[in-house]
Design an enzyme around this catalytic site. Structure first.
Site, PDB file in Angstrom:
ATOM      1  N   ASP A  29      15.262  24.834   2.500  1.00 45.02           N
ATOM      2  CA  ASP A  29      13.933  25.245   3.316  1.00 45.02           C
ATOM      3  C   ASP A  29      13.032  25.008   4.640  1.00 45.02           C
ATOM      4  O   ASP A  29      12.506  24.205   4.801  1.00 45.02           O
ATOM      5  CB  ASP A  29      13.137  24.188   1.350  1.00 45.02           C
ATOM      6  CG  ASP A  29      11.574  24.763   1.744  1.00 45.02           C
ATOM      7  OD1 ASP A  29      11.452  26.133   2.277  1.00 45.02           O
ATOM      8  OD2 ASP A  29      11.236  24.413   0.952  1.00 45.02           O
ATOM      9  N   SER A  71       3.164  22.460   2.155  1.00 43.94           N
ATOM     10  CA  SER A  71       4.213  22.920   2.205  1.00 43.94           C
ATOM     11  C   SER A  71       4.568  23.415   3.500  1.00 43.94           C
ATOM     12  O   SER A  71       3.639  24.543   4.435  1.00 43.94           O
ATOM     13  CB  SER A  71       5.293  23.837   1.314  1.00 43.94           C
ATOM     14  OG  SER A  71       5.555  23.472   0.414  1.00 43.94           O
ATOM     15  N   HIS A 109       9.906  28.625   2.285  1.00 46.43           N
ATOM     16  CA  HIS A 109       9.691  29.714   1.016  1.00 46.43           C
ATOM     17  C   HIS A 109       8.233  30.130   1.758  1.00 46.43           C
ATOM     18  O   HIS A 109       7.552  30.649   0.468  1.00 46.43           O
ATOM     19  CB  HIS A 109       9.588  28.344  -0.302  1.00 46.43           C
ATOM     20  CG  HIS A 109       8.695  27.602  -0.307  1.00 46.43           C
ATOM     21  ND1 HIS A 109       8.998  25.994   0.541  1.00 46.43           N
ATOM     22  CD2 HIS A 109       7.152  27.411  -0.843  1.00 46.43           C
ATOM     23  CE1 HIS A 109       7.880  24.926   0.087  1.00 46.43           C
ATOM     24  NE2 HIS A 109       6.961  25.819   0.156  1.00 46.43           N
TER      25      HIS A 109
HETATM   26  N1  ARG Z   1       6.065  23.233  -2.540  1.00 42.55           N
HETATM   27  C1  ARG Z   1       4.792  22.819  -1.827  1.00 42.55           C
HETATM   28  C2  ARG Z   1       4.357  23.568  -1.639  1.00 42.55           C
HETATM   29  O1  ARG Z   1       4.620  24.882  -1.025  1.00 42.55           O
HETATM   30  C3  ARG Z   1       4.874  21.258  -1.675  1.00 42.55           C
HETATM   31  C4  ARG Z   1       5.001  20.368  -2.480  1.00 42.55           C
HETATM   32  C5  ARG Z   1       4.730  18.628  -1.729  1.00 42.55           C
HETATM   33  N2  ARG Z   1       4.625  17.837  -3.161  1.00 42.55           N
HETATM   34  C6  ARG Z   1       4.326  16.179  -2.850  1.00 42.55           C
HETATM   35  N3  ARG Z   1       4.546  16.099  -4.207  1.00 42.55           N
HETATM   36  N4  ARG Z   1       4.893  15.976  -1.792  1.00 42.55           N
HETATM   37  O2  ARG Z   1       2.764  23.333  -0.144  1.00 42.55           O
END
Ligand code: ARG
Length: 276
Positions: A119, A219, A72
């Site tokens: 992902d 992420s 992503h």
């Molecule tokens: N999807 C998030 C990003 O794009 C990462 C989120 C991780 N969340 C968590 N509670 N560990 O950066």
């Protein structure tokens, strides 16, 4: 083409006082993926700094020219726009590190955005006219974990510039931070029921009540085994951040998960940008 390892060695020799301090600098494989767009409006700039607006994701240097991240975090359109990778940085707000242009990427063909499935993506970078050397810390790839899938109860840590609190557009952290975590069974968290797969794992703080976590902006970044330091996961997703009785979700890297995909992605023809 610039050879980053030689480059890093030269930088270290020239500026020994610029090396890491504390726990934050101990991630020479930490990469930042950021947008090269700079046309921010005065309104946007009144709220947030350019480095903050540009930041997208973390990543892990796994070989010369290759950064592992989350699917992503990148797509072909972003590559075409000129998205970049930064290595050897601790602070983002003073343009530290060495930056490269992303010239191609390979994303997992089964990536599903809505359900956070598969992902994972691999990014290839090259030096270009905008590659410059600020004050950079050590740059070195991290080995991929070779072993069976991790059980619950293993000490690991994650690093990144992600948000310090849950919420939309909270701003990223200028300084790279690392957070101590311990693997847990996703099945112990009802909020993740039916939402995680066998190739994912969960991790949270090491002691009861410790809400240590990663968050938006982390992420794609590394989940690293404490000892020996090898890459065991990729920051994937979570329901909120830093919540009590919750955990973050990570994509597993081990003998049974994604090592083969990574090898095939690196060996694929340069025209391949999707791989199952
Ligand atoms: N999807 C998030 C990003 O794009 C990462 C989120 C991780 N969340 C968590 N509670 N560990 O950066």
């Amino acid at each position: 083409m610039l050879h980053i390892l030689l480059l890093a060695a030269a930088i270290q020799a020239a500026e020994p006082e610029q090396e890491q301090e504390g726990e934050t600098g101990a991630s020479p494989w930490q990469a930042e993926i950021y947008s090269n767009f700079t046309g921010w409006t005065p309104e946007e700039l009144a709220e947030r700094d350019p480095w903050d607006l540009a930041h997208r994701c973390g990543g892990s240097l796994i070989a010369n020219g290759w950064v592992l991240t989350a699917a992503h975090c990148i797509d072909q359109a972003k590559v075409d726009k000129g998205y970049r990778v930064r290595l050897g940085a601790d602070y983002l707000d003073n343009d530290e590190g060495v930056t490269f242009r992303i010239d191609r990427m390979v994303r997992h063909a089964d990536w599903n955005k809505a359900e956070h499935l598969y992902d994972i993506a691999l990014i290839h970078y090259v030096a270009d006219k905008d590659t410059h050397v600020g004050s950079a810390g050590p740059i070195a790839p991290i080995p991929l974990y070779e072993g069976p899938p991790l059980e619950a109860g293993v000490d690991v840590y994650a690093s990144g510039w992600g948000q310090a609190e849950e919420g939309k557009d909270k701003g990223f952290q200028a300084e790279l931070t690392a957070v101590d975590l311990r693997t847990v069974d996703c099945a112990d968290y009802p909020q993740y029921e039916g939402k995680t797969r066998e190739y994912q794992m969960c991790a949270t703080g090491r002691t009861p009540g410790d809400d240590a976590d990663t968050c938006t902006g982390d992420s794609g970044g590394p989940l690293v085994l404490d000892d020996p330091q090898v890459l065991v996961g990729v920051v994937n997703w979570g329901i909120g951040c830093y919540r009590a009785d919750s955990a973050g979700v990570y994509l597993r890297i081990d003998n049974e998960h994604f090592r083969d995909w990574i090898a095939r992605a690196m060996a694929a023809a340069p025209t391949v940008n999707e791989l199952r």
